[in-house]
Enzyme design. Structure first.
Site, PDB file in Angstrom:
ATOM      1  N   THR A   1       0.826  -1.208   0.000  1.00 36.30           N
ATOM      2  CA  THR A   1       0.000   0.000   0.000  1.00 36.30           C
ATOM      3  C   THR A   1       0.862   1.260   0.000  1.00 36.30           C
ATOM      4  OG1 THR A   1      -1.697  -1.164   1.218  1.00 36.30           O
ATOM      5  CG2 THR A   1      -1.655   1.209   1.518  1.00 36.30           C
TER       6      THR A   1
ATOM      7  N   ARG B   1     -13.567  -7.881   0.504  1.00 35.59           N
ATOM      8  CA  ARG B   1     -12.697  -7.607   1.666  1.00 35.59           C
ATOM      9  C   ARG B   1     -12.233  -6.149   1.619  1.00 35.59           C
ATOM     10  NH1 ARG B   1      -7.206  -5.623   2.325  1.00 35.59           N
ATOM     11  NH2 ARG B   1      -6.318  -6.540   4.200  1.00 35.59           N
ATOM     12  N   VAL B   2     -12.429  -5.427   2.701  1.00 34.44           N
ATOM     13  CA  VAL B   2     -11.923  -4.054   2.816  1.00 34.44           C
ATOM     14  C   VAL B   2     -10.865  -4.063   3.907  1.00 34.44           C
ATOM     15  CG1 VAL B   2     -12.510  -1.682   3.433  1.00 34.44           C
ATOM     16  CG2 VAL B   2     -14.069  -3.015   1.999  1.00 34.44           C
ATOM     17  N   GLY B   3      -9.741  -3.410   3.659  1.00 31.13           N
ATOM     18  CA  GLY B   3      -8.646  -3.422   4.618  1.00 31.13           C
ATOM     19  C   GLY B   3      -8.509  -2.131   5.399  1.00 31.13           C
ATOM     20  N   ASP B   4      -7.386  -2.016   6.073  1.00 33.62           N
ATOM     21  CA  ASP B   4      -7.143  -0.877   6.964  1.00 33.62           C
ATOM     22  C   ASP B   4      -7.013   0.444   6.223  1.00 33.62           C
ATOM     23  OD1 ASP B   4      -4.704  -1.861   5.838  1.00 33.62           O
ATOM     24  OD2 ASP B   4      -3.569  -0.791   7.378  1.00 33.62           O
TER      25      ASP B   4
ATOM     26  N   THR C   1       1.222   0.178   6.140  1.00 34.35           N
ATOM     27  CA  THR C   1       1.373  -0.594   4.908  1.00 34.35           C
ATOM     28  C   THR C   1       1.540  -2.051   5.305  1.00 34.35           C
ATOM     29  OG1 THR C   1       2.574   1.204   3.867  1.00 34.35           O
ATOM     30  CG2 THR C   1       2.901  -0.936   2.913  1.00 34.35           C
ATOM     31  N   GLY C   2       1.060  -2.950   4.477  1.00 29.08           N
ATOM     32  CA  GLY C   2       1.272  -4.368   4.758  1.00 29.08           C
ATOM     33  C   GLY C   2      -0.002  -5.039   5.234  1.00 29.08           C
TER      34      GLY C   2
ATOM     35  N   GLY D   1      -3.071  -5.617   6.497  1.00 34.19           N
ATOM     36  CA  GLY D   1      -4.090  -4.709   7.018  1.00 34.19           C
ATOM     37  C   GLY D   1      -4.867  -5.260   8.184  1.00 34.19           C
TER      38      GLY D   1
END
Ligand code: GLY
Length: 315
Positions: free
Chosen positions: A177, A205-208, A228-229, A231
């Site tokens: 990210t 799927r939704v991430g951080d 980053t990474g 999530g």
């Protein structure tokens, strides 16, 4: 008057000079962050954001992004957006036109983008499709054209997903990210994040990166931070907010980043567990940390002649 600074995670170099040019002309941190991230999203060589981003388990690119303003803690994010190449600009539009909401996802975010004149585009490129095909060669029991085996929660899908994601180990060189944090002359501190998310993720799927306090947080009193990474680790550890809490307690930027990563890395996690973070304070100090020894972040100040690459402190 503050001295402008802009920092970013790996590969933000694609846009950072443009962001600093905006800040040097007295422009806002909001404009600088958006412009920087748009250039990153449009960078076809980058397979972790925007056009050319890595696909979900069905081979579709779904993008997450968010933006947060330190003085008001106004936040807007979009998640699981298909067919629109610049989610950071959609997030900014949500911030400006839909202040009653903080997050739009999927069809709703795409409807909002359409209503506000954003142009659709194909987000897969021949290179990103080749990466997808190579990584997810169909197994014996997969149905042609359908890459997920069953409904969410199904045990068979979960086992398959773990196997697939474990195969996608972090490669050498920069990945992940993109975070961009900017301090402008007026002292405003803005944080933006954009991503195509976890490679081969379950659709939806939704991430951080789309969520306040996890992938993105900015509070003018103490600082801004982003992740980053992995999530899901950042979501479980409230990564960005935890870094800012460390700054609020008087930790220096690097120690605030390390403290959060220590906590996140202690969480049990069957998946690849690398998480990285960086932060910027209202007086222009910055720091970053990561698990990998070779990880870096990028910095430009008012006097920089080019993007400076700094090592992240290793956990
Ligand atoms: N940190 C980005 C993601 O997990 O989607």
């Amino acid at each position: 008057m503050a001295s402008p600074v802009i920092i970013g995670s790996e590969r933000s170099e694609a846009g950072l000079a443009q962001g600093m040019a905006i800040l040097r002309q007295g422009g806002s941190a909001l404009d600088a962050v958006e412009a920087t991230l748009r250039l990153c999203e449009d960078n076809l060589a980058d397979h972790y954001v925007g056009t050319g981003g890595l696909a979900n388990a069905r081979g579709e690119v779904e993008l997450d992004a968010s933006i947060m303003i330190g003085s008001t803690r106004a936040f807007a994010g979009v998640g699981a957006v298909k067919n629109y190449p610049n989610p950071i600009s959609i997030a900014r539009k949500v911030l400006e036109l839909l202040p009653q909401h903080c997050l739009l996802v999927g069809e709703g975010a795409e409807l909002f983008a359409h209503e506000n004149g954003f142009a659709k585009a194909e987000l897969s490129t021949p290179e990103s499709l080749a990466l997808f095909r190579e990584a997810l060669k169909p197994s014996e029991n997969s149905v042609e054209g359908v890459r997920t085996l069953a409904a969410a929660g199904d045990e068979a899908y979960r086992e398959k997903a773990i196997e697939l994601v474990n195969r996608f180990l972090p490669h050498e060189g920069p990945w992940g990210t993109i975070n961009v944090l900017a301090l402008d002359e007026a002292g405003e501190l803005v944080c933006g994040v954009s991503t195509s998310g976890y490679p081969w993720k379950y659709p939806g799927r939704v991430g951080d990166s789309a969520l306040p306090g996890t992938g993105n947080y900015s509070d003018i009193r103490y600082g801004a931070a982003a992740c980053t990474g992995r999530g899901e680790l950042s979501m479980r550890a409230l990564g960005a907010r935890t870094v800012v809490d460390g700054l609020a307690r008087g930790l220096d930027p690097t120690e605030a980043c390390l403290e959060m990563l220590r906590e996140a890395s202690a969480l049990p996690d069957a998946f690849r567990a690398e998480l990285r973070t960086l932060c910027l304070t209202p007086d222009g100090r910055h720091g970053a940390a990561a698990g990998q020894a070779t990880a870096t972040y990028s910095v430009m100040t008012a006097t920089s002649t080019e993007v400076e690459i700094h090592p992240r402190t290793q956990l």
